[in-house]
Design an enzyme around this catalytic site. Sequence first.
Site, PDB file in Angstrom:
ATOM      1  N   PRO A   1       0.805  -1.216   0.000  1.00  0.00           N
ATOM      2  CA  PRO A   1       0.000   0.000   0.000  1.00  0.00           C
ATOM      3  C   PRO A   1       0.845   1.277   0.000  1.00  0.00           C
ATOM      4  O   PRO A   1       1.754   1.433   0.817  1.00  0.00           O
ATOM      5  CB  PRO A   1      -0.808  -0.125   1.293  1.00  0.00           C
ATOM      6  CG  PRO A   1      -0.814  -1.582   1.594  1.00  0.00           C
ATOM      7  CD  PRO A   1       0.518  -2.079   1.143  1.00  0.00           C
ATOM      8  N   GLU A   2       0.592   2.165  -0.943  1.00  0.00           N
ATOM      9  CA  GLU A   2       1.172   3.507  -0.938  1.00  0.00           C
ATOM     10  C   GLU A   2       0.010   4.482  -0.983  1.00  0.00           C
ATOM     11  O   GLU A   2      -1.152   4.086  -0.911  1.00  0.00           O
ATOM     12  CB  GLU A   2       2.133   3.674  -2.117  1.00  0.00           C
ATOM     13  CG  GLU A   2       3.238   2.615  -2.105  1.00  0.00           C
ATOM     14  CD  GLU A   2       4.546   3.073  -2.706  1.00  0.00           C
ATOM     15  OE1 GLU A   2       4.764   4.283  -2.833  1.00  0.00           O
ATOM     16  OE2 GLU A   2       5.360   2.200  -3.048  1.00  0.00           O
TER      17      GLU A   2
ATOM     18  N   LYS B   1      -1.030   7.469   4.152  1.00  0.00           N
ATOM     19  CA  LYS B   1      -1.237   6.028   4.220  1.00  0.00           C
ATOM     20  C   LYS B   1      -2.232   5.632   5.308  1.00  0.00           C
ATOM     21  O   LYS B   1      -2.361   4.462   5.647  1.00  0.00           O
ATOM     22  CB  LYS B   1       0.097   5.319   4.453  1.00  0.00           C
ATOM     23  CG  LYS B   1       1.111   5.559   3.342  1.00  0.00           C
ATOM     24  CD  LYS B   1       2.377   4.785   3.601  1.00  0.00           C
ATOM     25  CE  LYS B   1       3.402   5.026   2.502  1.00  0.00           C
ATOM     26  NZ  LYS B   1       4.621   4.202   2.693  1.00  0.00           N
TER      27      LYS B   1
ATOM     28  N   ASN C   1       8.102   2.901  -0.970  1.00  0.00           N
ATOM     29  CA  ASN C   1       9.318   2.475  -1.653  1.00  0.00           C
ATOM     30  C   ASN C   1       9.208   2.505  -3.172  1.00  0.00           C
ATOM     31  O   ASN C   1      10.145   2.877  -3.872  1.00  0.00           O
ATOM     32  CB  ASN C   1       9.704   1.059  -1.199  1.00  0.00           C
ATOM     33  CG  ASN C   1      10.441   1.059   0.123  1.00  0.00           C
ATOM     34  OD1 ASN C   1      11.206   1.960   0.420  1.00  0.00           O
ATOM     35  ND2 ASN C   1      10.210   0.043   0.926  1.00  0.00           N
TER      36      ASN C   1
ATOM     37  N   ARG D   1      12.837  -1.558   4.382  1.00  0.00           N
ATOM     38  CA  ARG D   1      13.026  -0.564   3.334  1.00  0.00           C
ATOM     39  C   ARG D   1      13.857  -1.172   2.206  1.00  0.00           C
ATOM     40  O   ARG D   1      14.917  -1.757   2.439  1.00  0.00           O
ATOM     41  CB  ARG D   1      13.738   0.671   3.888  1.00  0.00           C
ATOM     42  CG  ARG D   1      12.962   1.376   5.009  1.00  0.00           C
ATOM     43  CD  ARG D   1      11.716   2.050   4.489  1.00  0.00           C
ATOM     44  NE  ARG D   1      10.941   2.695   5.526  1.00  0.00           N
ATOM     45  CZ  ARG D   1      11.099   3.954   5.916  1.00  0.00           C
ATOM     46  NH1 ARG D   1      12.041   4.704   5.374  1.00  0.00           N
ATOM     47  NH2 ARG D   1      10.328   4.467   6.842  1.00  0.00           N
TER      48      ARG D   1
END
Length: 270
Positions: free
Chosen positions: A2-3, A51, A175, A256
């Site tokens: 999810p972004e 988010k 990311n 990350r």
Amino acid sequence: MPEGDTVWNTARVLERALGGARLTGSDFRVPRLAATDLTGWTVRASASRGKHLLLRLAAPGPVGPAGVTDWTLHSHLRMDGAWRAYAPGERWAARPAHLIRAVLRTAGAVAVGYHLHELALVPTAEEHTLVGHLGPDLLGADWDPAEVVRRLAAHPRAPIGEALLDQRNLAGVGNLYKCEVLFLRGISPWTPVGAVPDLAGTVALAQRLLAANRGRWAQSTTGSLHRGQTSYVYGRRAQPCRRCGTAIRKEELGDRVTYWCPVCQPAPPS
């Protein structure tokens, strides 16, 4: 993963399924809300903030000693959370049942939240305690690129890759967009913010990419929706760069992940 655009889309799904409807039942499978019953409450709106998901509710009468009637059910999807909407009687097939954290029912729909994080019910007037620390939302009415540039520039030594992920600077980049934006701008993820030649241009591109994918689940930064052609560097470790042919590199640090082309994104001077 999810972004900001995925969360925006999820908020729209919940709005279509629940918006304006009265809840006929609820089931929370997290300790802090286990005894909470929202039966009879009305869903006023579904919104996203970076988010974070904010489902705004109206209680049928004053709740608690303060007599509050407007409440917000907050959830964060992080890396693995999701909300799905089903018709009554439809099989809940999105995820295993043990991942369910919340169920909201109306006469016409059932919303099921899987692996939700930071699930909380707070007075709507106190939403700021959960999202007030966030920077401008790339897909929100509060989008302010000048303010984002100001926040980024306040920490000139921070690597730009980390700075773009810091939701206190701008809300919604994850990311995927971090990697793609920096490739398109020809910037190494480890370049200090103070050395980025056109910070405003980088911020503007991030907003354009998220906005372009708003309203659809397939995320593409290349303009193509064909399998294997939706990104320039993200998810393409060891594959040839679409510009120069150099093998794309990948580095992991905790949860990350960074993908980049060492030729198109040269390392900053040491």
